[in-house]
Design a protein around this motif. Structure first.
Motif, short mmCIF file in Angstrom:
data_model
loop_
_atom_site.label_atom_id
_atom_site.label_comp_id
_atom_site.label_asym_id
_atom_site.label_seq_id
_atom_site.Cartn_x
_atom_site.Cartn_y
_atom_site.Cartn_z
N LEU A 286 21.80 56.69 39.04
CA LEU A 286 21.51 57.29 37.73
C LEU A 286 20.35 58.27 37.85
CD1 LEU A 286 21.88 54.05 35.55
CD2 LEU A 286 23.50 55.96 35.65
N ALA A 287 19.36 57.91 38.66
CA ALA A 287 18.20 58.81 38.85
C ALA A 287 18.61 60.09 39.57
CB ALA A 287 17.10 58.09 39.62
N LEU A 288 19.64 60.01 40.38
CA LEU A 288 20.10 61.21 41.12
C LEU A 288 21.16 61.99 40.33
CD1 LEU A 288 20.29 59.68 44.74
CD2 LEU A 288 18.64 61.38 43.91
N GLY A 289 21.44 61.57 39.10
CA GLY A 289 22.28 62.40 38.24
C GLY A 289 23.65 61.86 37.89
N ALA A 290 23.96 60.61 38.28
CA ALA A 290 25.29 60.06 37.92
C ALA A 290 25.32 59.73 36.43
CB ALA A 290 25.57 58.79 38.73
N SER A 291 26.51 59.92 35.82
CA SER A 291 26.69 59.53 34.42
C SER A 291 26.84 58.02 34.32
CB SER A 291 27.95 60.17 33.85
OG SER A 291 27.99 61.55 34.09
N ALA A 292 27.50 57.44 35.29
CA ALA A 292 27.73 55.98 35.33
C ALA A 292 28.33 55.65 36.69
CB ALA A 292 28.69 55.55 34.21
N VAL A 293 28.41 54.35 36.97
CA VAL A 293 28.87 53.87 38.28
C VAL A 293 30.17 53.09 38.10
CG1 VAL A 293 28.30 52.17 40.07
CG2 VAL A 293 26.57 53.81 39.31
N PHE A 294 31.11 53.32 39.00
CA PHE A 294 32.34 52.50 39.05
C PHE A 294 32.09 51.37 40.07
CE2 PHE A 294 36.33 55.19 37.84
CZ PHE A 294 35.67 55.77 36.78
N LEU A 295 32.38 50.15 39.68
CA LEU A 295 32.35 49.05 40.65
C LEU A 295 33.70 48.93 41.31
CD1 LEU A 295 30.54 46.20 38.67
CD2 LEU A 295 29.51 47.96 40.14
N GLY A 296 33.73 48.51 42.56
CA GLY A 296 34.98 48.24 43.27
C GLY A 296 34.98 46.79 43.72
N ARG A 297 34.67 46.59 45.01
CA ARG A 297 34.72 45.23 45.55
C ARG A 297 33.81 44.27 44.79
NH1 ARG A 297 34.68 48.90 49.90
NH2 ARG A 297 36.38 48.72 51.41
N ALA A 298 32.67 44.77 44.27
CA ALA A 298 31.68 43.87 43.63
C ALA A 298 32.33 43.03 42.52
CB ALA A 298 30.51 44.68 43.08
N TYR A 299 33.12 43.68 41.64
CA TYR A 299 33.69 42.86 40.57
C TYR A 299 34.87 42.02 41.06
CZ TYR A 299 37.84 45.81 39.44
OH TYR A 299 39.03 46.46 39.48
N VAL A 300 35.51 42.47 42.17
CA VAL A 300 36.62 41.67 42.71
C VAL A 300 36.09 40.32 43.23
CG1 VAL A 300 38.52 41.58 44.37
CG2 VAL A 300 37.96 43.74 43.23
N TYR A 301 34.85 40.31 43.79
CA TYR A 301 34.29 39.02 44.24
C TYR A 301 34.22 38.05 43.06
CZ TYR A 301 32.59 41.96 48.14
OH TYR A 301 32.48 42.84 49.18
N GLY A 302 33.78 38.55 41.91
CA GLY A 302 33.70 37.70 40.71
C GLY A 302 35.08 37.26 40.28
N LEU A 303 36.05 38.18 40.36
CA LEU A 303 37.43 37.88 39.98
C LEU A 303 38.01 36.76 40.85
CD1 LEU A 303 40.05 39.80 38.47
CD2 LEU A 303 40.62 39.56 40.85
N VAL A 304 37.76 36.86 42.16
CA VAL A 304 38.29 35.83 43.08
C VAL A 304 37.76 34.45 42.67
CG1 VAL A 304 38.22 34.97 45.46
CG2 VAL A 304 38.49 37.43 45.04
N VAL A 305 36.47 34.39 42.35
CA VAL A 305 35.83 33.09 42.10
C VAL A 305 36.21 32.53 40.72
CG1 VAL A 305 33.58 31.97 41.77
CG2 VAL A 305 33.91 33.60 43.65
N ALA A 306 36.24 33.38 39.71
CA ALA A 306 36.40 32.83 38.35
C ALA A 306 37.20 33.73 37.41
CB ALA A 306 35.02 32.54 37.77
N GLY A 307 38.11 34.53 37.93
CA GLY A 307 38.93 35.37 37.05
C GLY A 307 38.07 36.27 36.16
N GLY A 308 38.51 36.42 34.90
CA GLY A 308 37.82 37.33 33.98
C GLY A 308 36.36 36.97 33.76
N SER A 309 36.04 35.67 33.72
CA SER A 309 34.64 35.33 33.46
C SER A 309 33.76 35.65 34.67
CB SER A 309 34.48 33.88 33.00
OG SER A 309 34.95 33.03 33.98
N GLY A 310 34.34 35.58 35.88
CA GLY A 310 33.59 36.00 37.06
C GLY A 310 33.31 37.49 37.04
N VAL A 311 34.31 38.25 36.57
CA VAL A 311 34.15 39.71 36.48
C VAL A 311 33.02 40.05 35.50
CG1 VAL A 311 35.27 41.85 35.71
CG2 VAL A 311 36.57 40.18 37.05
#
Ligand SMILES: Cc1cc2nc3c(=O)[nH]c(=O)nc-3n(C[C@H](O)[C@H](O)[C@H](O)COP(=O)(O)O)c2cc1C
Length: 351
Positions: A286-311
């Motif tokens: 954000l400090a270098l000028g991004a409008s926002a960040v897309f998560l990839g693998r990070a939210y999939v780890y949560g998904l593997v562990v606990a589905g939507g609530s992990g995400v």
């Protein structure tokens, strides 16, 4: 197990998945230099906190996304096939995004039908992979508009099949029952994968002209592409190397962010992905000028562990880390951020 950070989720996700599924999630092209560099790049920057002019209790993380004020600078990027990682699949992604008050960018390679995903509660964008059947692309756009998706994300960095050694070694194949819910039969290769049609600027411009919803190009790293996309009327780009999964030795995204922000018009959205695992990583972008960040693998780890609530928990952990880091560096809103809060280290180090 207590999940204090994304790494805790990653640890449990690795234990829960088969080796083949884990390698498919984690792996990248070639020697996976780009996968590793996507993480290592964050070591090249450090924060230089400032004493704030005024102490503010409330931290404001509002950003502008497609011209609308949104509370979270985090979106859930397209990943497929999500059923490989959790039986809830796309539904868990959309539910997690909705619970976290953000957007799910649904993969064009989803198993669920576009209309079905569109009917689920929550804000959604649809990612498009073009197929060899050009008419099909326009049909997908029509369906996305009718089903209420807010934007179309056209991926341009994965037209050609990647060489991923881990998948080759595992003879990786999608388990039966996990496939693509929105592609015509003639797009299928003999091995069950989908043949994609490379898109040039003429095709992209036609898609832009045709679409009734904003169009964003995902997978750009070059200033020429960002300049043209911004001039032609696209709503934004996602700076991405596809998580290092397509071209090994592709540039990292954080490295080119400032340059790409510099060549785009005001109000042009610049999203970024690749290796984001901590709130401080998001703060740097954000400090270098991004409008926002897309998560990839990070939210999939949560998904593997606990589905939507992990995400949704992954998003809330990252938001908590982000707001904490904002306090630590002395800023109370994203709009106060600038590259002056960062220094580039002369040496790199690993942890
Ligand atoms: C298993 C997996 C599947 C993916 N599937 C898609 C996809 O269907 N469409 C797409 O545009 N990008 C896809 N991507 C790329 C992600 O959207 C994103 O660019 C990348 O994961 C970001 O890197 P990160 O995982 O290190 O955060 C996929 C990534 C992974 C790891």
């Amino acid at each position: 197990m207590q999940y204090n950070n994304v790494w805790d989720y990653r640890h449990s996700a690795k234990e829960a998945l088969t080796k083949e599924a884990w390698d498919y999630l984690e792996g990248g092209a070639g020697d996976e230099h780009t996968v590793q560099h996507n993480r290592a790049i964050f070591n090249q920057y450090s924060f230089r906190p400032k004493i704030p002019s005024k102490i503010v209790d409330k931290i404001n993380t509002d950003v502008s996304i497609l011209g609308i004020k949104r509370e979270l600078p985090i979106l859930l990027g397209p990943v497929s096939p999500l059923q490989l990682f959790h039986s809830g699949g796309e539904r868990a992604q959309v539910q997690g995004a909705s619970d976290a008050n953000t957007v799910a960018v649904c993969s064009g390679h989803s198993l669920a039908k576009i209309e079905e995903m569109g009917s689920w509660n929550g804000r959604k964008w649809l990612q498009l992979y073009s197929t060899v059947d050009a008419a099909h692309n326009y049909e997908i756009i029509d369906r996305a508009c009718r089903a209420g998706y807010e934007a179309l994300v056209v991926t341009v960095d994965a037209f050609h099949k990647a060489i991923r050694d881990r998948d080759l070694k595992n003879s990786f194949k999608l388990p039966s029952g996990i496939g693509f819910g929105n592609y015509p039969v003639k797009s299928y290769r003999a091995d069950g994968s989908i043949e994609l049609l490379p898109l040039g600027w003429d095709d992209l411009t036609s898609i832009l002209e045709y679409s009734e919803i904003p169009v964003i190009i995902k997978g750009v790293l070059s200033p020429d592409d960002v300049k043209l996309a911004s001039e032609i009327g696209f709503s934004g780009v996602v700076i991405s190397n596809h998580g290092g999964r397509q071209l090994d030795r592709a540039s990292t995204t954080l490295d080119v962010l400032q340059e790409l922000r510099g060549v785009s018009r005001n109000g042009f959205d610049i999203y970024i992905d690749g290796g984001f695992m901590r709130g401080v990583d998001i703060l740097m972008a954000l400090a270098l000028g991004a409008s926002a960040v897309f998560l990839g693998r990070a939210y999939v780890y949560g998904l593997v562990v606990a589905g939507g609530s992990g995400v949704s928990d992954v998003v809330s952990i990252l938001m908590n880390e982000l707001t904490n880091a904002m306090r630590q560096i002395g800023v109370s809103s994203i709009s106060e951020l600038s590259s002056e809060l960062l220094i580039k280290n002369n040496c790199t180090f690993t942890i």
